[in-house]
Design an enzyme around this catalytic site. Structure first.
Site, short mmCIF file in Angstrom:
data_model
loop_
_atom_site.label_atom_id
_atom_site.label_comp_id
_atom_site.label_asym_id
_atom_site.label_seq_id
_atom_site.Cartn_x
_atom_site.Cartn_y
_atom_site.Cartn_z
N ARG A 70 -2.09 8.58 17.09
CA ARG A 70 -1.47 7.21 17.28
C ARG A 70 -0.50 7.55 18.93
O ARG A 70 -0.51 6.74 19.73
CB ARG A 70 -0.53 7.23 16.20
CG ARG A 70 0.89 6.31 16.87
CD ARG A 70 1.10 6.11 15.12
NE ARG A 70 2.57 6.57 14.89
CZ ARG A 70 4.04 6.40 15.76
NH1 ARG A 70 3.77 5.91 16.94
NH2 ARG A 70 4.76 7.59 15.04
N LYS A 95 2.55 4.21 1.74
CA LYS A 95 2.60 4.68 2.82
C LYS A 95 2.03 6.71 3.08
O LYS A 95 2.59 7.27 2.22
CB LYS A 95 4.06 4.87 3.64
CG LYS A 95 4.10 5.46 4.50
CD LYS A 95 5.28 5.39 5.41
CE LYS A 95 6.05 5.31 6.69
NZ LYS A 95 4.62 6.28 7.64
N GLU A 145 0.76 -0.87 0.49
CA GLU A 145 0.17 0.00 -0.20
C GLU A 145 0.90 0.78 0.16
O GLU A 145 2.40 0.86 0.19
CB GLU A 145 -0.89 -0.07 1.36
CG GLU A 145 -1.87 -0.89 1.42
CD GLU A 145 -2.47 -1.24 2.83
OE1 GLU A 145 -3.04 -0.32 3.45
OE2 GLU A 145 -2.60 -2.55 3.50
#
Lengths: 575, 334
Positions: A293, A273, A271
């Site tokens: 995060r 980034k 995928e």
């Protein structure tokens, strides 16, 4: 806590340790200061782990909860400014502000500067010894536990300045130098120690004999250290009662070795980034939560997502990237930066910095934790979900098709054109793990952009670079002028820093506060991840993650890059 | 013409035609102490304290030396010169220079806390005082040395329990001798690096009573050092030479260890802020005690220290010298 859980946890602690708990200095700020000292001084992971385990075994019950909070980024809110601390300290020790500033620039840390400037009280000075000695104990006058101070900060948050000041001055004087240092760190809200959350989780796991992954999950999300107990936090109950609780993020290391080491291309999913804010979107109990995060609850910052509250089923958790996104295109990260720091998001912000969500993974479906399923299975569910929602800003993170590693390598070359940082490689059979792991997920970033520049300003660094000129500003040429365009703090070895420091000391031209202008002689290659237009900078550009990639001792300053070169890069990659 | 001027070669007294701690070869050099940035080779004749003499001979080889006692008067033309204890290292002296009633004092390096062998720092009243400023910021406030010794001893005991060798890093001339004092109370097995051994031998031969030490030689088996105490100079820290002590813990002894960052940068297991220089209060006290109308500030935090002195009413000026490259003055190489 009345559940049987508590007794189970306690039973895990070897009985022989209980007698040590009686040693009273474990219950005062002293033991926390010692812990911080050990952690920041040791370079050995195992020693740090051991220090944490010791603390979790013997530390004050309430203090331990605060330690978990602090080491997982749950800092107390800053209640006084650095300027206030500076002024109060100079008043107390009767020194001029400019001298305080000189000290600060040498030490590189406000908390430590204050800790060093305030004289030690009587012979208790000795427990700031590196070994800690052992003659101090509970009888020490004025010694309070960690939670006393932190909770006091919270109580004083809205208090009058005089009241705060009185408390702080009193604390400064009752604590010793090392305790004062951690006290100031807590106070100024900049509490950073050389301890990863992972290390703390491992220490907790070792202390209470539970799997680290379980611990990581239990201590995630929203909880209040002031009202949570150590036992309750680490018990299963914490997950049942907190609907907002995110899963620990699975993070990748940079690819090591070559692609061929990964085996069959068919076993891997690639995928793009993305360079945005990694986040988790949670719908439980009819409520929507968005976590970053860094485990900040950022639901309010993205009103765009509010509609998911109605559209998602309860018991759904999506892992994805929050990206600046418009008309089907991912924009430069810089666009997002204009709204992330803001307290209130205006209509204008929303228009100027529209966001999308690129969904990477599905962690919970119908209230069930599906992290153990293979990536392909989770992806299939994710695709079903995202497709059914039909929201233009909610996209599946596109899978990059490839048949051979060579083909993937050439695909990666396209990354910068679509504002991607490179590729992510995920093993199709991989479960969604906890924290940063090697093996199943890898990030494979594109090489950074680079430019050769000359150092023009230098300033002393902080932390282990205190009293050394390690923070530099660089310039490119514009005709016969030099235009500063970026700062960079990292990328040189200690030895190189020492050499540059010596150069700065011998070749400084002028002094502006802590900043020295330096003879433009040393040339460095600056690497960066992205470039964007900026009207805040004289050069007209802002770089993303600039750092020194190497010292070009081979290059004279008249051969550095020009402002024109930077503008070309902006044209190519800055949109 | 001032009594002492600042020249390319060093501090110069034209009236007496001599230099103090010159950094280039001259005819007559008066030496404050034996550290290499103050005692440089190549001059025709040296004057120093008699405790400094064997150290100068060790470091500069044979030459023309004259050694004097503290307070002994020596005449250069009509200039009277005498040496007075500076408390920095063995033999270290302040240089008092007097001509027609005007008195200048050059401090050299100094510390105000008595260490038991360097002589007790003597405040001398003068018109002009030339002072160092290695630790001339108020963040540098030393703990009493007994407390630091106590810390070092505790650290050694902790290492012993963990079966680790304690390696103390300190400058070979000055710091190492103080460390021996701290260490002899807790252990009988002290091993030293060759550089420290050389100084040790020189001092012992000169009549100094120092604890017995053993020189580390390449043929010594690793087990020799087990749980013992090793004293080594900064140059050895981080070098392959250290490997023989594994497992060991390293403790750096220097005033710079006052700041966490320095300690972390040096990757020390422990740092002890034990210094042979005066701390902030020591510097202030020393300057005030001279009663000098004018003060020149050399190597260290000279700009901040002289600015502060001016603010408290002492006429102070910064001077550029080539001192401060050896011992703990230079924090990078040390």
């Amino acid at each position: 806590m009345r559940s049987s859980r508590e007794s189970t946890l306690k039973a895990c602690i070897p009985l022989s340790n209980y007698r040590i708990i009686k040693l009273s200095h474990y219950h005062i700020m002293y033991s926390f200061a010692q812990l911080i000292y050990k952690l920041s001084n040791s370079t050995k992971t195992n020693e740090k782990l051991q220090a944490l385990v010791e603390y979790f075994l013997h530390g004050d019950e309430k203090d331990k909860v605060w330690v978990i909070a602090l080491f997982s980024g749950r800092r107390p809110r800053r209640t006084v400014s650095g300027t206030q601390l500076t002024v109060w300290c100079t008043e107390l020790v009767n020194l001029p502000i400019w001298l305080f500033q000189e000290c600060y620039h040498t030490v590189g840390d406000l908390s430590e500067t204050i800790a060093l400037l305030i004289p030690e009280k009587s012979s208790y000075a000795s427990n700031s010894s590196p070994t800690g000695g052992g003659r101090e104990g509970a009888s020490r006058e004025g010694a309070h536990p960690l939670h006393y101070y932190v909770e006091k900060f919270q109580q004083l948050e809205k208090a009058a300045e005089e009241e705060k000041k009185a408390f702080i001055l009193q604390s400064w004087q009752e604590l010793n130098s090392r305790e004062r240092f951690v006290f100031n760190k807590l106070l100024s809200g900049t509490f950073r120690v050389g301890v990863s959350q992972k290390l703390m989780v491992n220490a907790l796991a070792k202390t209470v004999k539970l799997d680290p992954n379980v611990i990581a999950h239990r201590i995630s999300g929203h909880w209040d250290p002031a009202t949570t107990t150590f036992t309750a936090l680490l018990s299963e109950q914490s997950i049942q009662t907190d609907h907002s609780k995110p899963y620990p993020f699975y993070l990748a290391y940079a690819l090591e070795g070559t692609l061929h080491d990964l085996g069959e291309p068919a076993d891997w999913q690639a995928e793009w980034k993305w360079d945005g804010i990694r986040g988790q979107v949670i719908k439980r109990n009819d409520q929507l939560f968005v976590w970053s995060r860094g485990e900040d609850l950022i639901t309010e910052k993205f009103p765009e997502y509010a509609i998911l509250q109605n559209r998602l089923q309860n018991g759904t958790v999506i892992d994805g990237e929050i990206l600046p996104y418009k008309d089907g295109l991912v924009l430069n990260f810089n666009v997002l930066q204009t709204r992330i720091g803001r307290k209130n998001i205006t209509k204008k912000n929303l228009q100027e910095a529209p966001v999308g969500l690129f969904a990477y993974d599905l962690l919970e479906l119908n209230g069930e934790d599906i992290r153990h399923l293979a990536l392909t299975e989770r992806r299939a569910e994710l695709e079903k979900l995202v497709t059914s929602l039909q929201l233009p800003w909610l996209q599946l993170s596109p899978v990059v098709a490839f048949r051979s590693w060579d083909e993937l390598t050439s695909q990666r070359g396209q990354s910068r054109n679509i504002n991607s940082e490179g590729l992510m490689l995920k093993r199709k059979s991989s479960a969604y793990l906890v924290g940063r792991r090697r093996g199943d997920w890898w990030k494979w970033k594109i090489d950074p952009l680079t430019i050769d520049a000359v150092m023009v300003y230098a300033q002393k660094g902080a932390g282990r670079r205190s009293n050394l000129y390690t923070d530099y500003t660089f310039a490119v040429k514009d005709g016969d002028k030099l235009v500063p365009f970026t700062k960079a703090y990292s990328g040189l070895t200690d030895k190189e820093f020492a050499q540059v420091d010596a150069f700065v000391k011998r070749n400084s031209l002028e002094k502006f506060g802590p900043v020295r202008t330096v003879k433009p002689e040393l040339v460095f290659e600056i690497a960066f991840e992205g470039i964007a237009a900026s009207n805040r900078h004289k050069s007209g550009v802002a770089l993303r993650f600039p750092r020194i990639s190497r010292w070009r001792t081979d290059k004279p300053p008249d051969e550095i890059n020009t402002l024109e070169d930077l503008k070309k890069m902006l044209e190519l990659y800055g949109k | 013409m001032p009594l002492i001027s600042f020249t390319d070669k060093g501090l110069y007294c034209a009236q007496g035609n001599f230099y103090i701690d010159p950094w280039q070869p001259v005819d007559k050099a008066v030496i404050t102490h034996a550290h290499s940035d103050h005692a440089r080779p190549g001059s025709q004749a040296y004057l120093c304290h008699h405790h400094t003499l064997p150290l100068l001979q060790l470091r500069l080889g044979q030459g023309h030396y004259q050694a004097v006692e503290w307070n002994e008067k020596v005449y250069f033309n009509e200039v009277t010169v005498s040496l007075h204890p500076a408390g920095h290292i063995i033999g270290s002296s302040q240089i008092r220079v007097e001509y027609k009633g005007e008195v200048w004092v050059v401090s050299g390096d100094y510390k105000t806390e008595a260490d038991g062998f360097s002589g007790d720092f003597e405040p001398i009243s003068c018109n002009t005082f030339i002072s160092e400023s290695t630790f001339g910021l108020p963040i540098y406030n030393w703990k009493p040395q007994q407390e630091i010794y106590h810390d070092i001893q505790n650290w050694i005991r902790t290492n012993e329990v963990a079966n680790k060798t304690s390696v103390l890093i300190g400058y070979s001339l000055g710091k190492a001798q103080r460390l021996l004092k701290a260490v002899e109370e807790v252990t009988g097995s002290i091993y030293v690096h060759g550089a420290i051994w050389n100084v040790h031998e020189t001092l012992t031969q000169a009549g100094w009573k120092l604890p017995a030490v053993q020189r580390i030689t390449p043929d010594m088996p690793k087990e020799t050092f087990k749980s013992s105490v090793v004293i080594a100079p900064p140059s050895a820290d981080g070098s392959p030479w250290m490997r023989r002590f594994s497992p060991h813990s390293t403790g750096i002894c220097s005033g710079w260890m006052q700041v966490r960052g320095n300690q972390r940068r040096r990757n020390a297991d422990a740092g002890f802020a034990l210094s042979d220089h005066a701390d902030w209060n020591g510097l202030l006290k020393a300057v005030k005690a001279t009663g000098a109308e004018k003060v020149f500030i050399t190597h260290g935090f000279q700009s901040a220290f002289s600015r502060y002195l001016n603010e408290i009413g002492i006429d102070a000026h910064e001077v550029k010298t080539e001192f401060g490259t050896e011992d703990e003055e230079s924090q990078l190489t040390n």
